[in-house]
Write an enzyme that holds these catalytic residues in place. Structure first.
Site, PDB file in Angstrom:
ATOM      1  NE  ARG A 233       4.842  -1.537   1.845  1.00 28.01           N
ATOM      2  CZ  ARG A 233       3.755  -1.021   1.258  1.00 28.01           C
ATOM      3  NH1 ARG A 233       3.357  -1.498   0.085  1.00 28.01           N
ATOM      4  NH2 ARG A 233       3.049  -0.060   1.833  1.00 28.01           N
TER       5      ARG A 233
ATOM      6  NE  ARG B 262      -0.057  -0.422  -4.476  1.00 21.00           N
ATOM      7  CZ  ARG B 262      -1.260  -0.795  -4.826  1.00 21.00           C
ATOM      8  NH1 ARG B 262      -1.498  -1.248  -6.065  1.00 21.00           N
ATOM      9  NH2 ARG B 262      -2.269  -0.776  -3.994  1.00 21.00           N
ATOM     10  N   GLY B 263       0.493  -3.579  -2.887  1.00 28.61           N
ATOM     11  CA  GLY B 263      -0.779  -4.293  -2.815  1.00 28.61           C
ATOM     12  C   GLY B 263      -0.503  -5.672  -2.229  1.00 28.61           C
TER      13      GLY B 263
ATOM     14  CG  ASP C 127      -2.740  -4.029   3.107  1.00 31.49           C
ATOM     15  OD1 ASP C 127      -3.609  -3.160   2.897  1.00 31.49           O
ATOM     16  OD2 ASP C 127      -1.780  -4.259   2.348  1.00 31.49           O
TER      17      ASP C 127
HETATM   18  O1  MRU Z   1       0.689   0.567   0.512  1.00 37.05           O
HETATM   19  P1  MRU Z   1      -0.005  -0.281  -0.499  1.00 37.05           P
HETATM   20  O2  MRU Z   1      -0.272   0.432  -1.780  1.00 37.05           O
HETATM   21  O3  MRU Z   1       0.695  -1.601  -0.698  1.00 37.05           O
HETATM   22  O4  MRU Z   1      -1.413  -0.587   0.153  1.00 37.05           O
HETATM   23  C1  MRU Z   1      -2.332  -1.361  -0.542  1.00 37.05           C
HETATM   24  C2  MRU Z   1      -3.642  -1.463   0.121  1.00 37.05           C
HETATM   25  O5  MRU Z   1      -3.840  -0.989   1.213  1.00 37.05           O
HETATM   26  C3  MRU Z   1      -4.688  -2.281  -0.579  1.00 37.05           C
HETATM   27  O6  MRU Z   1      -5.948  -1.771  -0.311  1.00 37.05           O
HETATM   28  C4  MRU Z   1      -4.607  -3.719  -0.055  1.00 37.05           C
HETATM   29  O7  MRU Z   1      -3.294  -4.219  -0.198  1.00 37.05           O
HETATM   30  C5  MRU Z   1      -5.546  -4.621  -0.714  1.00 37.05           C
HETATM   31  S1  MRU Z   1      -4.956  -5.074  -2.294  1.00 37.05           S
HETATM   32  C6  MRU Z   1      -5.892  -6.231  -3.029  1.00 37.05           C
END
Ligand code: MRU
Length: 349
Positions: free
Chosen positions: A96, A53-54, A242
């Site tokens: 996603r 994720r991220g 994101d």
């Molecule tokens: O749901 P996730 O864990 O994928 O969400 C991640 C985030 O919101 C992070 O803050 C974002 O992707 C920035 S990552 C460098």
């Protein structure tokens, strides 16, 4: 600028023996395990279920997913291969919806694939582009670290939300990359990681990777953010993103908006660290899809039900923070300041 990647660095996602290998983030912090994906369908599954994720990390994983689709293809014609890649593209894109890096990465690879006219060269260019993207990601994070670390002072207490670290990228991180850079310059910093209900990326992942790197970190429940700010325990805030729109609206993990409102109330600067691959110059704020996650993330905890059966729940995974609550956006080209529409135009066009 070109940075050296240390071979000891823990990589969130890599290409190894014709497979995509990723850290299983659902197991952290208790186990450091790796998942080996041999098909694009498995990569899509891992993205959907947050094994990885991220925003930047899922972009690179999706690009490598396309490389797997190309590699496994038995088709003899370029048109046949492009058709199969298009099917993989759709499956990976539909995992996603909010982080724009996913679409950015997939489109970038598909553009390269479409520039070739033989099966052999399509296969080669798709893999090459995915590997290039992984390398670029680390370099970009280190460039952001150079610009962003200038905003961090010796002795700062910095609050961060969710995980915008090495685990959200290939390595080093965006928001946490800035903190790593500050530490490398000898600045003494301490970090407050918010728990980040319901998936707990702050408690499980940010705390894990900062502890691993010897950066002072404490975890606080999301409900303590206002109180910590009003008591003077926080000097500044840094988060990832994101999706950043041309207006400077920032889509990030649910709760970022609350953090930003509270920071504003307490006159604390809030910075967003985001590579240009996170910028979406086309969409309007009300047109971005906010992912709604499964309800059991809210209704159960540690396998036990915590909400009475039959009660409605909300589980949006992201929210939007308006530009007026953001003090600066750290990119690999420098720190953008308001008005963001102007600043973004200057840096991107
Ligand atoms: O749901 P996730 O864990 O994928 O969400 C991640 C985030 O919101 C992070 O803050 C974002 O992707 C920035 S990552 C460098």
């Amino acid at each position: 600028m070109l940075f050296v990647v240390r071979t000891t660095e823990l990589l969130t996602v890599t290409w190894k023996d014709n497979s995509v290998v990723m850290i299983d983030q659902t197991k952290l912090p208790n186990k450091l395990e790796f998942v080996k994906c041999k098909t694009y369908e498995r990569v899509a599954d891992c993205i959907k279920n947050m094994v990885i994720r991220g925003a930047p990390a899922i972009g690179v994983a999706a690009a490598m997913g396309l490389a797997l689709a190309a590699l496994k293809s038995k088709t003899k014609t370029p048109d046949g291969l492009l058709h199969e890649l298009d099917i993989a593209f759709k499956a990976l894109r539909n995992t996603r919806p909010t982080a724009v890096n996913l679409l950015w990465a997939l489109e970038r690879v598909m553009k390269k694939a479409n520039s070739q006219s033989s099966v052999k060269t399509i296969k080669a260019i798709v893999l090459n582009e995915a590997l290039e993207m992984a390398k670029e990601d680390i370099n970009t994070n280190k460039e952001m670290g150079v610009f962003g670390s200038a905003l961090i002072e010796d002795g700062d207490n910095i609050l961060t939300h969710c995980n915008a670290g090495a685990l959200a990228t290939v390595a080093y991180g965006t928001a946490l990359g800035v903190l790593r850079a500050a530490k490398e310059q000898g600045k003494r910093i301490s970090v407050i990681a918010t728990e980040t209900r319901p998936v707990l990326q702050g408690a499980r992942l940010t705390a894990f990777e900062l502890k691993h790197d010897g950066i002072d970190v404490s975890v606080a429940p999301d409900t303590a953010i206002g109180s910590l700010m009003s008591s003077g325990a926080v000097k500044k805030i840094i988060v990832g993103a994101d999706r950043v729109l041309r207006t400077g609206h920032v889509f990030n993990k649910i709760g970022t908006y609350q953090v930003a409102v509270l920071a504003n109330k307490h006159d604390l600067p809030l910075y967003v660290a985001a590579p240009l691959s996170t910028f979406d110059l086309k969409s309007d704020p009300d047109k971005v899809t906010i992912e709604q996650r499964p309800f059991d993330e809210i209704t159960t905890m540690g396998g036990k039900r915590i909400v009475p059966k039959g009660v409605r729940v909300f589980n949006p995974a992201f929210d939007v923070t308006p530009p007026e609550l953001i003090s600066g956006i750290i990119t690999e080209k420098g720190v953008l300041r308001p008005p963001y529409d102007m600043a973004i135009k200057t840096i991107i066009e």
